[in-house]
Structures are given as C-alpha cells and as structure tokens.
Enzyme design. Structure first.
Site, PDB file in Angstrom:
ATOM      1  N   HIS A 132       0.842  -1.199   0.000  1.00 26.61           N
ATOM      2  CA  HIS A 132       0.000   0.000   0.000  1.00 26.61           C
ATOM      3  C   HIS A 132       0.877   1.248   0.000  1.00 26.61           C
ATOM      4  O   HIS A 132       2.094   1.167   0.183  1.00 26.61           O
ATOM      5  CB  HIS A 132      -0.931   0.017   1.216  1.00 26.61           C
ATOM      6  CG  HIS A 132      -2.094  -0.906   1.100  1.00 26.61           C
ATOM      7  ND1 HIS A 132      -2.019  -2.242   1.433  1.00 26.61           N
ATOM      8  CD2 HIS A 132      -3.377  -0.705   0.683  1.00 26.61           C
ATOM      9  CE1 HIS A 132      -3.195  -2.813   1.228  1.00 26.61           C
ATOM     10  NE2 HIS A 132      -4.034  -1.907   0.780  1.00 26.61           N
ATOM     11  N   LYS A 136      -0.558   4.879   4.540  1.00 26.73           N
ATOM     12  CA  LYS A 136      -1.492   3.953   5.178  1.00 26.73           C
ATOM     13  C   LYS A 136      -0.956   3.558   6.552  1.00 26.73           C
ATOM     14  O   LYS A 136       0.180   3.118   6.682  1.00 26.73           O
ATOM     15  CB  LYS A 136      -1.699   2.713   4.309  1.00 26.73           C
ATOM     16  CG  LYS A 136      -2.772   1.780   4.850  1.00 26.73           C
ATOM     17  CD  LYS A 136      -3.114   0.687   3.858  1.00 26.73           C
ATOM     18  CE  LYS A 136      -4.173  -0.258   4.392  1.00 26.73           C
ATOM     19  NZ  LYS A 136      -5.446   0.430   4.710  1.00 26.73           N
TER      20      LYS A 136
END
Length: 222
Positions: A132, A136
C-alpha cells in the site's frame, strides 16, 4: 438514494464525493465528523444510508445515528476489535448494516476464488503479501486480514503469514502465494485508483439501502 458520508475530508471521502456526482440516483445530503463537532445537525433530508470511511472511534456514534434515522450503515473503516464487530452485528437487529474491509468488485471475486483454491491446496504453504501507499497507517491491512481469515476458515489453518510493504502512492495490492513441492501458484489483485473502492461502496450502498434490518456479508452482494 440519499447518502451521508462520515470521513468526507479524508482521501476516500473526497473520492467518494467525486464519484457520487456521476450517479443520477444518488444524492449526497451531508456529512458527519463527530471529532470536529459535526453530528449531522445541519442535515435536513432523511438519509437512506450512511457510508463510513473514517475512524474506529466513531463506531458508537454511527450506530446510534443510523438507528435513530432508520438508515442503512455501510462501514468501510478497518481496525475494529472483536468487541466492536459484535456491536456492528448487533446493530443488524435494527438496521441493514455491513462491515466491508474492501469494497472493490475485483477483491470480492478474488475472495470467492481464494476460498475455492485454498480448500484444494490445503497441503501447500500459504502466504499473503500486501503493498500500500506510504501514508497507510495499519499494517497488515484490513483486506489482508480478511483474506487470511477466509483461508483459515476453509483450511483449518491456525495462522497465515502476512507480509506488509508501504511505499509511494500504491493504492493497494494483495497477493496470495501457494507454495507446494516443486510448484507455486500466485493470485493477485491490484487497485490502480481509489475510485474502485468508491464505486464499489456506492454499489453496495444502493443494495444495502433496500434491505431489511440485518447484518450482511459483503461477498453475498457480488
């Protein structure tokens, strides 16, 4: 369908606003932000569904708000405790409610495929790799945890190893690796834009808003 968003100032909330404009049958009538003093006091019309992309700390307020307004509640926030998840299921006694760690069509089809092949490859080592963007906060992701739960449920395994990687602007990538004797099988889902999550959330909200009270599982809507 009248929609209220919790977490409208976040990255997903902003994308959700943009995508709603492309739907003729969806109207954004307001937003909620309990931590900033926005409890929906300026919302005039009745909400059909509340879509949450915010923070786990808002759960109790969201359930109370949705029950009070007799609206469906689609929770797309991750990181809830088991106690929180029980609260969400209990809310299904009063309203249509769903907890979805990933709202994209692709990842939910991925889950169906994963359950099938995991049962067939139970003797293989099974690992998850997820990537990600570097902003995040949670690692592993809620989606990765859901995939691991799916695998454990159909195989009886007590643990599935998850490796997390955070870098750049990657919206989301999940790979499941099945390693056997002299062969490896890999299946992967890659999201190239947050729009897939917004569109998936809106499609789920449309379906959820027409349901009777109950706790609904994401995969049955795809």
């Amino acid at each position: 369908m009248n929609v209220v968003i919790c977490g409208i100032s976040g990255a997903m909330g902003q994308v959700l606003q943009e995508e709603i404009q492309l739907y003729d049958n969806i109207d954004l009538i307001g937003s909620l932000s309990p931590r900033n003093g926005n409890f929906g006091q300026d919302i005039v019309e009745k909400p059909d569904v509340v879509i949450d992309f915010s923070n786990t700390a808002n759960l109790d307020f969201l359930i109370d708000y949705a029950v009070k307004n007799n609206s469906a509640l689609l929770i797309c926030t991750t990181g809830f405790s088991n106690e929180d998840k029980i609260k969400i299921e209990e809310a299904g006694k009063f309203i249509p409610v769903m907890l979805s760690s990933n709202t994209s069509l692709g990842i939910n089809v991925f889950r169906k495929i994963l359950k099938c092949i995991s049962a067939e490859l139970n003797n293989f080592d099974i690992n998850i790799l997820e990537r990600h963007h570097n902003k995040k906060k949670d690692a592993p992701s809620g989606t990765a945890k859901t995939l691991a739960e799916d695998i454990m449920n159909v195989t009886g395994k007590e643990h599935v190893e998850i490796s997390s990687f955070r870098a750049g602007t990657i919206p989301g990538e999940h790979m499941v690796i099945f390693s056997g004797m002299n062969e490896i099988l890999e299946i992967k889902h890659t999201a190239f834009s947050k729009k897939v999550f917004a569109d998936g959330a809106l499609d789920l909200a449309l379906k959820l808003s027409s349901k009777e009270p109950g706790y609904y599982l994401t995969e049955y809507f795809f």
